[in-house]
Design a protein around this motif. Structure first.
Motif: not given
Length: 526
Positions: A226-230, A420-422, A427-428
């Motif tokens: 989650a944080p990597f995706g953010l 995706f950003l939202l 998720l994070t």
């Protein structure tokens, strides 16, 4: 030979190969980071859970990596088989990054990927971790050189045309390798690939949570994903903005097609809109299918919501900056940032024909031994060479890309990027603050699952914008597609297109099936 059919099928075959290849490449780049992050946790903590996690992600990485290499090799071969005139014309430049990619990146990847897969228990934990990260670095370096080659096609520089050999020769390697277009394209491509890779891993974890299997694996890995995706989504948005600014500077026709802007009026000598209103950014809209030519009176949109002045502000940081539309570019007459006035497309076509005629006359004079005439024609060629590619067009309308495809693809890419950003913001927060509630938050899990395949759609849409928006050029302003193809029969291309479509589909089905079985087995069966 039916040239129109040959061009169409050659383009279709290259598009088919490129888009299949791009199903695998971003997953390799993104998933590689996730598996390396999991192994880093194992190195730091010694927890066997993270070793199993790393091995699980590595298995999926390896399956995808093999298919990606196979499609990539076929893609590069097409430059020689289907686009031999292109390869001859710019092979000295375009071939250099691809050669470096093969020599440096492939050797690096093949060396360390072997240690990564077969070195568990045979080498130290530190060396194995380094091998995993170096495999990812090798894959990224491979992408660097391919993207440098592609960026040069978007914004050619660092070369000199030699009329004696009929080839463009590299004059400045670093101008090619370190051009702003290349740097921005690399950053945007890699960060969007990270986003796609995180979605693949996210989708697996979400499936486990929804089905009640391997839930501990899913919840703990989401603290990495989650944080990597953010981070990836944020960087994708920023690098995407920088890419649009670069497009506005070097490919104004592409930007006009991305926004379906046809006429923005006149400009002032200092580069502002004459009416002071600036150029708005289209947020969402529906194009008018009845509009046949850019300069007909038919309205361009059936429906549109626009943010006033926003495009001007995003391109140049002020709300009155002049951004030419499609008709403005075709007709010329507006002021360029350097203070000069833009030529019309028809004037560029005329100068391009003068360059082609001068080149032919130069070769004739040189063959006849008339050095004086040859030198005179060479001077004419050098004067008009910046417009050389325009000489192949019969109509100014040929220089306009497919507006609807570019316009809608751009909005799909940007709209999904915002979603995706939202999602990763939510998720994070859940992964760290409400991890115990994540499995019961079904709406968030289903939203994540639905958006997972959308990552591939957004990625492919981005490449449609980049490549369709550049059409009809293989090399921007230098070589159109009709001058780049090989002299082969269209029927031959149809046969290979059909074979490639069948082969790639079989490979894709095979990968999905192998992936599905590995995911179903779970991390314990690494």
């Amino acid at each position: 030979m039916d040239v129109t059919s040959l061009i169409a099928w050659s383009r279709a075959q290259f598009a088919l190969t490129a888009m299949y290849h791009w199903l695998f490449v971003p997953l390799t780049l993104g998933l590689g980071v996730i598996m390396s992050l999991a192994e880093t946790q194992y190195y730091r903590t010694g927890d066997p859970f993270w070793k199993k996690s790393a091995q699980f992600w590595q298995k999926l990485f390896g399956i995808n990596f093999a298919i990606g290499v196979a499609t990539g090799i076929i893609l590069e071969f097409q430059f020689g088989t289907n686009w031999s005139n292109y390869s001859w014309f710019v092979g000295d430049i375009f071939g250099a990054p691809l050669a470096i990619e093969g020599i440096l990146a492939f050797f690096m990847e093949s060396t360390f990927i072997a240690v990564m897969f077969f070195g568990w228990g045979k080498v130290s934990k530190g060396f194995h971790l380094a091998s995993s990260w170096l495999t990812v670095v090798g894959a990224t370096i491979s992408a660097v050189w391919i993207l440098i080659a592609n960026a040069w096609m978007q914004n050619p520089q660092g070369m000199v045309f030699n009329p004696e050999t009929m080839r463009n020769e590299m004059h400045d390697f670093w101008a090619v390798a370190l051009s702003p277009t290349a740097i921005i394209k690399f950053l945007h491509t890699v960060t969007t690939s990270w986003t796609l890779g995180t979605f693949f891993a996210l989708g697996i974890c979400v499936l486990y949570l929804l089905r009640g299997h391997h839930t501990d694996f899913a919840r703990r890995n989401l603290k990495i994903i989650a944080p990597f995706g953010l981070l990836a989504a944020i960087l994708s948005a920023e690098t995407g903005h920088l890419s649009a600014v670069d497009v506005a500077k070097n490919q104004p026709m592409k930007l006009a097609a991305m926004e379906a802007i046809y006429d923005t009026g006149k400009s002032t000598p200092d580069g502002h809109t004459a009416d002071g209103e600036g150029v708005g950014l289209g947020i969402i809209g529906v194009l008018n299918p009845s509009k046949q030519q850019p300069d007909d009176a038919t309205p361009s949109h059936l429906f549109s919501i626009e943010a006033p002045r926003l495009l001007s502000f995003m391109v140049a940081g002020n709300g009155t900056h002049y951004v030419p539309g499609i008709n403005n570019i075709l007709e010329g007459g507006y002021h360029l940032p350097d203070g000069t006035v833009a030529l019309s497309t028809e004037e560029k076509m005329q100068r391009g024909r003068q360059a082609i005629d001068a080149l032919n006359a130069f070769r004739t004079a040189r063959k006849a031994g008339d050095s004086v005439a040859a030198q005179a024609q060479r001077q004419i060629l050098e004067e008009h060479f910046p417009y050389y590619g325009y000489g192949y067009f019969d109509s100014k309308y040929e220089t306009v890309p497919n507006v609807p495809l570019t316009y809608y693809s751009f909005r799909i890419m940007v709209g999904l990027g915002g979603a995706f950003l939202l999602l990763y913001l939510l998720l994070t927060w859940y992964a760290y603050k409400r991890n115990d509630k994540l499995q019961s938050t079904r709406w968030l899990l289903w939203a994540s699952l639905i958006l997972t395949p959308m990552a591939w759609i957004a990625s492919e849409a981005g490449w449609v914008v980049a490549e369709v928006g550049r059409q009809p050029w293989t090399i921007q302003n230098l070589l159109p597609v009709q001058a780049a193809i090989s002299k082969i029969e269209a029927s031959s291309v149809i046969i290979t297109f059909t074979l490639f479509a069948l082969l790639f589909t079989i490979m894709l089905v095979a990968e999905v099936n192998i992936m599905r079985k590995a995911i179903k087995s779970g991390p314990e069966q690494h």
